[in-house]
Scaffold this active site. Sequence first.
Site, PDB file in Angstrom:
ATOM      1  N   HIS A 280     -66.407 -31.912  45.903  1.00 53.25           N
ATOM      2  CA  HIS A 280     -66.036 -32.988  45.512  1.00 53.25           C
ATOM      3  C   HIS A 280     -65.985 -34.164  46.591  1.00 53.25           C
ATOM      4  O   HIS A 280     -66.326 -35.439  46.357  1.00 53.25           O
ATOM      5  CB  HIS A 280     -64.732 -32.958  44.718  1.00 53.25           C
ATOM      6  CG  HIS A 280     -64.579 -32.037  43.576  1.00 53.25           C
ATOM      7  ND1 HIS A 280     -63.619 -31.066  43.646  1.00 53.25           N
ATOM      8  CD2 HIS A 280     -64.945 -31.781  42.406  1.00 53.25           C
ATOM      9  CE1 HIS A 280     -63.549 -30.441  42.588  1.00 53.25           C
ATOM     10  NE2 HIS A 280     -64.641 -30.889  41.943  1.00 53.25           N
TER      11      HIS A 280
ATOM     12  N   LYS B 293     -56.938 -27.388  27.655  1.00 56.53           N
ATOM     13  CA  LYS B 293     -57.204 -26.641  28.783  1.00 56.53           C
ATOM     14  C   LYS B 293     -56.069 -26.323  29.530  1.00 56.53           C
ATOM     15  O   LYS B 293     -55.154 -26.842  29.769  1.00 56.53           O
ATOM     16  CB  LYS B 293     -58.115 -27.526  29.723  1.00 56.53           C
ATOM     17  CG  LYS B 293     -59.415 -26.972  30.173  1.00 56.53           C
ATOM     18  CD  LYS B 293     -60.183 -27.991  30.813  1.00 56.53           C
ATOM     19  CE  LYS B 293     -61.263 -27.385  31.798  1.00 56.53           C
ATOM     20  NZ  LYS B 293     -61.955 -28.416  32.439  1.00 56.53           N
TER      21      LYS B 293
ATOM     22  N   ARG C 132     -74.954 -29.171  41.375  1.00 59.08           N
ATOM     23  CA  ARG C 132     -75.114 -28.365  42.532  1.00 59.08           C
ATOM     24  C   ARG C 132     -76.272 -27.402  42.440  1.00 59.08           C
ATOM     25  O   ARG C 132     -77.016 -27.381  43.022  1.00 59.08           O
ATOM     26  CB  ARG C 132     -73.871 -27.377  42.665  1.00 59.08           C
ATOM     27  CG  ARG C 132     -72.378 -28.114  42.978  1.00 59.08           C
ATOM     28  CD  ARG C 132     -71.350 -27.371  42.650  1.00 59.08           C
ATOM     29  NE  ARG C 132     -71.125 -27.398  41.310  1.00 59.08           N
ATOM     30  CZ  ARG C 132     -70.151 -27.255  40.469  1.00 59.08           C
ATOM     31  NH1 ARG C 132     -69.179 -26.805  41.201  1.00 59.08           N
ATOM     32  NH2 ARG C 132     -69.961 -27.440  39.207  1.00 59.08           N
TER      33      ARG C 132
ATOM     34  N   SER D 157     -64.249 -24.997  41.871  1.00 65.13           N
ATOM     35  CA  SER D 157     -62.830 -24.976  41.767  1.00 65.13           C
ATOM     36  C   SER D 157     -62.610 -23.623  41.283  1.00 65.13           C
ATOM     37  O   SER D 157     -61.541 -23.123  41.451  1.00 65.13           O
ATOM     38  CB  SER D 157     -62.290 -26.072  40.805  1.00 65.13           C
ATOM     39  OG  SER D 157     -62.487 -27.327  41.692  1.00 65.13           O
TER      40      SER D 157
END
Length: 152
Positions: free
Chosen positions: A17, A41, A90, A128
């Site tokens: 990030h 979440k 990515r 993450s």
Amino acid sequence: MKIAIFPGSFDPITVGHESIIRRALPLFDKIVIAIGVNSSKQYMFSLEDRIGGLIKCFENEPKIEIDHYTGLTVDYCRKKNASFILRGLRVAADFEFERNIALMNQAMHPDIESIFLISEPKYSAITSSVVRDIIRNNGDIKQFVPSSFKLK
Ligand code: ADP
């Protein structure tokens, strides 16, 4: 003024990030790093801790603002007067996922452009969720998170 929103969960922030944000700085007058709060979440780090991690990482950067929001990212962009949504890519799977979101956002708000930066190869495996796994299993995350990051 060119304002971009960099939305994400940052649970926790990673060097991936950080790299995308620093590389994007010359492109914009301001980047708002915005934690999207999704009540359904489950997060490992509290909102306060995630905000704290972002503030520490970018404390000497006047062009960066840290914030959080609920609701649609495009509505939040309007509120912040931002015309750009910044995201990192990515791997191919990121592209498929991000393209879908970008197309939906474009349909809703054609005036907001999504901008993608390709991850540096050395960061392209860092997520993450893997960092959270390492933490749960008492591994060393130092090389995957910003140097200012501290586990409480
Ligand atoms: P989200 O929950 O929205 O996926 P994340 O915090 O995981 O939020 O990611 C926010 C943005 O950062 C996404 O655009 C993601 O592709 C990008 N990103 C995450 N990790 C990396 C990395 N290692 N390299 C480049 N971009 C990354």
